[in-house]
Design an enzyme around this catalytic site. Structure first.
Site, short mmCIF file in Angstrom:
data_model
loop_
_atom_site.label_atom_id
_atom_site.label_comp_id
_atom_site.label_asym_id
_atom_site.label_seq_id
_atom_site.Cartn_x
_atom_site.Cartn_y
_atom_site.Cartn_z
N ASP A 12 4.91 0.63 -5.33
CA ASP A 12 5.61 -0.03 -4.22
C ASP A 12 7.01 -0.51 -4.59
OD1 ASP A 12 3.19 0.37 -2.89
OD2 ASP A 12 2.44 -1.58 -3.51
N ALA A 38 -1.29 6.35 -2.33
CA ALA A 38 0.14 6.08 -2.20
C ALA A 38 0.49 5.71 -0.76
CB ALA A 38 0.94 7.32 -2.60
N HIS A 40 4.26 5.29 0.94
CA HIS A 40 5.72 5.26 0.73
C HIS A 40 6.40 5.02 2.07
CE1 HIS A 40 5.21 7.95 -3.11
NE2 HIS A 40 4.56 6.80 -3.17
N LYS A 329 15.45 -3.68 -3.28
CA LYS A 329 15.11 -5.00 -2.74
C LYS A 329 15.93 -6.14 -3.35
CE LYS A 329 11.01 -5.12 -0.65
NZ LYS A 329 9.60 -5.04 -0.29
#
Ligand code: GDP
Ligand code: IMO
Ligand code: MG
Length: 424
Positions: A12, A38, A40, A329
């Site tokens: 992540d 997963a 995404h 991020k």
């Protein structure tokens, strides 16, 4: 040019975002391991998507998407994903290729996943419940059923019969009802009709593309510390997450991988159980979860949050051969007056490396932190490095220094164009 994009933490990290962005200049994008554990996330002009199996580069209409042999396939999820894309105006026809060597996730794999977790109780791994461990166990013990078997109905029926003979005995011993051969066969033969036009061996396509110097993106799933060998076993996933996994998982010679981009979240998160040295249990951790919307893309579980851990990323960089980093991020740290970066670990007064021990060892090490000042202003959507506050630039520089790898991309928002590209 072959570029691998690899998650550097516990998954992540924002691989979907980076792949979607890099796919704009790519001819092929290849998922080479893992399955629908997963999740995404891609946010672009088509909307917001949580991709589980189809490569995140599918949104660039000129890019061909390959699900190569290393991927384990849940056909129900795959078909739902195709439907979602088609509805959003993304046609996958003649652009999606599925290797006949992919192993199929069968209903008993998902059941066994749950039963193992229940049996382990407090020691559970905290899996996504998608049957990932059991399907890989069958793969390596020669009990798997592959897409190529499904293409040959007789082969599928023969292999399923044998598997049910064994699996139903195990299920009965664990108090479960037996699975019915006819029900599974009918379901999978329906799936077969829907997927058969996508099934074709991608080996020669990729070999030719490498020779022709086409742009190929390898989309890693999960993160280094979920790698079956080098992660925090048994709190890991079942596949090889590392760059080298692309050789077995997609038939790409290791020597042909030119760039390896390590995707690194500007802090650390983890879903499921297992050690996490820089985990926060205070209001800083809550703020990261809230600001970063840290809830699993696949299971919706709240993610555990903590400070950036350079010890982990140094290991990830070395074992994968990162040529560069993509930091994601950064904007989530905007509100913090001060930030901590773990520079290394100590145990009983001695400096320790990640690789010095197992999961048990890692749960005992003490992170040593360097405190840096925050920037306390918005970096959201910034696309030019010079426009970052000087404290944010210092944070990036500190990461580069501690990890020893240059940063090529800084992501400042979930959308495709919220990104800074740094040319070196
Ligand atoms: P992946 O599994 O590595 O692709 O990552 P996930 O999609 O599971 O989780 C990453 C989350 O962060 C997703 O919700 C993304 O939309 C989001 N995201 C990615 N990059 C950024 C960024 O730079 N800023 C913000 N605010 N969100 C981002
Ligand atoms: P992406 O590709 C985060 C974790 C699970 C669990 C462990 C084993 O979105 O980064 P599994 O279902 O694989 O047997 O679960 O691995 N896990 C992930 N965590 N992101 C992922 O994928 C993950 N894939 C597996 O939470 O701890
Ligand atoms: Mg994810």
């Amino acid at each position: 040019m072959v570029t691998a994009v690899i998650g550097s933490q516990w998954g992540d990290e924002g691989k979907g975002k980076i792949i979607d962005y890099l796919s704009l200049n790519s001819h092929y994008v290849v998922r080479f391991h893992g399955g629908n554990n997963a999740g995404h996330t891609v946010v672009n002009s088509y909307g917001k998507f949580g991709m589980h199996l189809i490569p995140s580069g599918i949104f660039n209409k000129k890019t061909k998407a390959i699900i190569s042999n290393g991927v384990v396939l849940d056909l129900e999820t795959l078909l739902l994903e195709i439907e979602t894309l088609e509805k959003a105006g993304i046609s996958v026809k003649n652009r999606l290729f599925i290797s006949p060597r992919c192993h199929l996730i069968m209903p008993y794999h998902k059941l066994l996943d749950r039963l193992y977790e229940e049996a382990k109780g407090k020691q559970k791994t905290g899996t996504t419940g998608r049957g990932i461990g059991p399907v890989h166990a069958d793969k390596v013990s020669y009990n798997g059923i592959r897409v190529s078997d499904l293409m040959d109905k007789k082969s599928f029926s023969e292999r399923l019969k044998i598997q049910l003979l064994i699996k139903n005995k195990i299920l009965a011993a664990l108090g479960e009802k037996p699975l019915l051969e006819k029900e599974i066969t009918d379901l999978f033969f329906k799936f077969r009709e829907k997927i058969k036009s996508f099934v074709s061996e991608p080996y020669s396509v990729l070999q030719k593309a490498i020779k022709a110097k086409k742009q190929i993106l390898l989309e890693g799933a999960h993160g280094v510390f979920l790698d079956n060998d080098w992660g925090t076993y048994p709190f890991v996933s079942a596949s090889t997450v590392l760059t080298g996994g692309a050789t077995s998982g997609a038939g790409i010679p290791a020597k042909k991988i030119d760039r390896v981009v390590g995707v690194v979240k500007a802090y650390t998160t983890r879903v499921g159980e297992g050690p996490f040295p820089t985990e926060l249990f205070n209001k800083d951790g809550e703020l990261l979860r809230k600001e970063g919307n840290e809830f699993g893309t696949t299971t919706g579980r709240p993610r555990r949050c903590g400070w950036f851990d350079a010890e982990l990323i140094r290991f990830a960089a070395n074992i994968n051969g990162f040529t560069e980093l993509a930091i994601t991020k950064l904007d989530i740290l905007d509100a913090f007056p001060k930030l901590k970066i773990c520079t290394h670990y100590v145990l009983n007064g001695r400096r320790m490396n990640y690789f010095d021990g197992d999961a048990n060892f890692l749960s005992r090490v003490q992170p040593v932190y360097k405190i840096v000042v925050g920037w306390q202003q918005s970096t959201k959507g910034i696309t030019n490095y010079k426009n970052l506050p000087k404290e944010a630039r210092a944070y990036i520089k500190e990461i580069e220094k501690l990890v020893g790898v240059r940063v090529s991309y800084i992501s400042t928002g979930e959308k495709r164009d919220a990104i800074i590209k740094i040319s070196h």
